[in-house]
Design an enzyme around this catalytic site. Structure first.
Site, PDB file in Angstrom:
ATOM      1  N   GLY A  22      -0.398   0.710  -5.198  1.00 35.46           N
ATOM      2  CA  GLY A  22      -1.692   0.078  -5.009  1.00 35.46           C
ATOM      3  C   GLY A  22      -2.712   0.638  -5.969  1.00 35.46           C
ATOM      4  O   GLY A  22      -2.930   1.850  -6.005  1.00 35.46           O
ATOM      5  N   TYR A  63      12.175  -3.728  -6.606  1.00 26.04           N
ATOM      6  CA  TYR A  63      11.024  -3.618  -7.491  1.00 26.04           C
ATOM      7  C   TYR A  63      10.021  -2.553  -7.099  1.00 26.04           C
ATOM      8  O   TYR A  63       9.509  -1.825  -7.942  1.00 26.04           O
ATOM      9  CB  TYR A  63      10.291  -4.976  -7.539  1.00 26.04           C
ATOM     10  CG  TYR A  63       8.956  -4.911  -8.240  1.00 26.04           C
ATOM     11  CD1 TYR A  63       8.868  -4.889  -9.619  1.00 26.04           C
ATOM     12  CD2 TYR A  63       7.767  -4.830  -7.500  1.00 26.04           C
ATOM     13  CE1 TYR A  63       7.638  -4.809 -10.267  1.00 26.04           C
ATOM     14  CE2 TYR A  63       6.533  -4.749  -8.138  1.00 26.04           C
ATOM     15  CZ  TYR A  63       6.477  -4.735  -9.520  1.00 26.04           C
ATOM     16  OH  TYR A  63       5.271  -4.645 -10.150  1.00 26.04           O
ATOM     17  N   ASN A 120       0.187   0.637   5.896  1.00 23.38           N
ATOM     18  CA  ASN A 120       0.964  -0.090   4.902  1.00 23.38           C
ATOM     19  C   ASN A 120       1.794  -1.135   5.629  1.00 23.38           C
ATOM     20  O   ASN A 120       2.548  -0.802   6.538  1.00 23.38           O
ATOM     21  CB  ASN A 120       1.877   0.885   4.134  1.00 23.38           C
ATOM     22  CG  ASN A 120       2.862   0.180   3.211  1.00 23.38           C
ATOM     23  OD1 ASN A 120       3.967   0.658   2.974  1.00 23.38           O
ATOM     24  ND2 ASN A 120       2.486  -0.961   2.668  1.00 23.38           N
ATOM     25  N   GLY A 121       1.648  -2.379   5.216  1.00 22.51           N
ATOM     26  CA  GLY A 121       2.386  -3.468   5.858  1.00 22.51           C
ATOM     27  C   GLY A 121       1.440  -4.594   6.198  1.00 22.51           C
ATOM     28  O   GLY A 121       0.248  -4.515   5.920  1.00 22.51           O
ATOM     29  N   CYS A 145       0.827  -1.195   0.000  1.00 27.84           N
ATOM     30  CA  CYS A 145       0.000   0.000   0.000  1.00 27.84           C
ATOM     31  C   CYS A 145       0.864   1.249   0.000  1.00 27.84           C
ATOM     32  O   CYS A 145       2.047   1.199   0.299  1.00 27.84           O
ATOM     33  CB  CYS A 145      -0.895   0.015   1.237  1.00 27.84           C
ATOM     34  SG  CYS A 145      -1.907  -1.456   1.336  1.00 27.84           S
TER      35      CYS A 145
END
Ligand code: AMP
Length: 467
Positions: A35, A249, A109-110, A9
């Site tokens: 996202g 990435y 996020n996570g 995210c």
């Protein structure tokens, strides 16, 4: 089947700006790569919290009209990735609740690793969940706290969760940003005139012309309220474990993450190291766009082999990797990439990509390159073999779908039909960071060395392992 949530995210928080929701919108736009399934913004004006969220891309969800419905000088926003799990608006963030002390919004996020366990425990004591998101567990834990201040309630809640989180929490009048004690996901602080900006990646600050100040430290909790900005370290110190896949990435090349290292520069360095480790006689180095471009530039430079664009990408479709059915994924590569016959004909080609996950993409690409007349195709990958699923917020398939978990490099080479295949080594991957003398990365997807052990009970993690 257990779902995977909060993966990959992007989050953005703005404190103290009359255009907070507009700036959050722009920030989310810059973080769209993190996202594409859903996005949302919650704003606060000192009295209430307002929320707008929807499925799809940021530009499609928000209009001038929706932004107008988000008043106030504080806003937090969230982009969520598509996973193979449930895809519902109820799982889009920020998630908002009313609890005994007023309204609350949260963007996460996570991935948390002890969530099944905590959730069952909370449900046994009467908590009712409205989504299947990890983040809702944090909200329930906050609501249960006997502490008075939000920062203390949050700190108590976070003492109970294990895993990766870069988190933004907002009440009607304050904002809190926090990174987990291992600093797995990135989070940076910036300033825009008199207001503060907290974002997953610095590229979001560039767009809104905010000035980068610094990254939040692992385990740091930053409280933005009327008294200014105050920083706390409520957790026992842990060994840092920043996600190295963000460099490989996930993050945008124009971002600087984890202590101000530019992602493009690091990827180029991966490419140079890969060329030194695994040279091959060739006429051209071509990237798999866009993910392989920076590493291919480095490979070309170090091997003194010309860089060329042998594959052209159509930018107007989503990432093929996220399509859940194999049949669509096969087709998707063709939708996304086209090989250049005039560049490739009669040439010995080195193809550079950032990673091989299932192997489907590389196999398709090599077929296309050969069909365009290339004489030899050598695949070079700027990540080590991806052998283990991620439990901390990168969307990876189950272990049995990871080609490197079940096949040797030689077997993968013949599956993708390359003339040769080489990956960067784990030691090589760490080289660009050795100057500071610290090894502060999580590389569990390659090494299997997970910095946070998950409870054996937690079925969701086991399901990823295929157990
Ligand atoms: P695969 O066909 O499964 O081997 O996919 C490999 C491609 O997916 C590479 O080109 C990567 O750039 C890309 N990729 C790797 N990891 C991810 C991820 N977590 N989400 C989306 N794409 C990814």
């Amino acid at each position: 089947m257990f779902d995977k949530f909060n993966e990959e995210c992007g989050i953005v928080g703005i404190y103290g700006n009359p255009e907070a929701s507009n700036l959050a919108y722009l920030g989310l736009h810059a973080l769209q790569h993190r996202g594409q399934e859903s996005a949302g913004i919650a704003s606060a004006d000192g009295r209430s919290i307002y929320l707008e969220k929807g499925m799809g891309l940021v530009v499609d969800i928000f209009s001038e009209g929706t932004i107008k419905k988000l008043p106030g000088k504080i806003a937090i926003g969230h982009n969520r990735y598509s996973t193979t799990g449930e895809s519902h608006l109820k799982n889009a963030q920020p998630c908002t609740v009313e609890y005994s002390r007023g309204p609350l919004a949260l963007a996460h996020n996570g991935n948390l690793v002890n969530i099944s366990f905590l959730r069952s425990e909370l449900e046994a004591y009467g908590s009712i969940f409205s989504s299947t998101m990890d983040s809702e567990v944090i909200v329930h834990l906050i609501a249960q706290s006997k502490e008075f201040k939000l920062k203390d309630q949050l700190s108590e809640a976070l003492h109970r969760v294990q895993g990766a989180y870069s988190l933004l929490i907002m009440s009607e009048k304050e904002m809190i940003a926090v990174r987990d004690p291992r600093g797995i996901r990135p989070l940076s602080l910036g300033k825009l005139k008199d207001s503060y900006v907290v974002v997953s990646e610095s590229c979001a600050m560039d767009l809104i012309e905010a000035e980068y100040i610094r990254d939040l430290k692992p385990g740091e909790m930053m409280v933005f309220d009327q008294s200014g900005v105050n920083s706390y370290f409520p957790f026992p110190a842990q060994k840092e474990a920043a996600c190295i896949f963000e460099f490989i990435y996930f993050s945008r090349p124009d971002s600087s993450i984890f202590g101000d290292r530019n992602v493009h520069e690091v990827r180029k360095e991966f490419g140079r190291i890969l060329a030194q480790e695994s040279p091959v006689e060739a006429d051209l180095v071509i990237p798999v766009p866009d993910s392989g471009i920076s590493a291919a530039m480095g490979y070309s430079e170090a091997s003194k082999t010309p860089f060329e664009m042998g594959l052209i990408r159509n930018h107007y479709i989503g990432r093929t990797f996220i399509e859940p059915q194999a049949s669509i994924r096969h087709f998707g590569v063709k939708l996304k990439l086209n090989a250049m016959k005039n560049v490739l004909e009669g040439k010995r080609v080195v193809v550079v990509d950032d990673s091989i996950v299932r192997g489907t993409t590389s196999r398709k690409i090599i077929k296309m390159i050969r069909a365009s007349g290339a004489k030899e195709v050598h695949m070079r990958v700027s990540a080590p073999p991806t052998m283990n699923p991620c439990f901390y917020g990168i969307d990876t398939p189950t272990r049995k779908e990871l080609i490197a978990a079940t096949h040797t490099v030689d077997e993968i080479c013949s599956y993708i039909t390359a003339d040769s295949l080489a990956y960067i080594s784990i030691e090589g991957l760490k080289k660009p960071f050795q100057e500071g003398g610290r090894d502060h990365f999580c590389d569990a997807c390659f090494s299997g060395d997970y910095p946070i052990k998950f409870p054996k009970m937690d079925m969701r993690q086991l399901s990823l392992f295929g157990e």
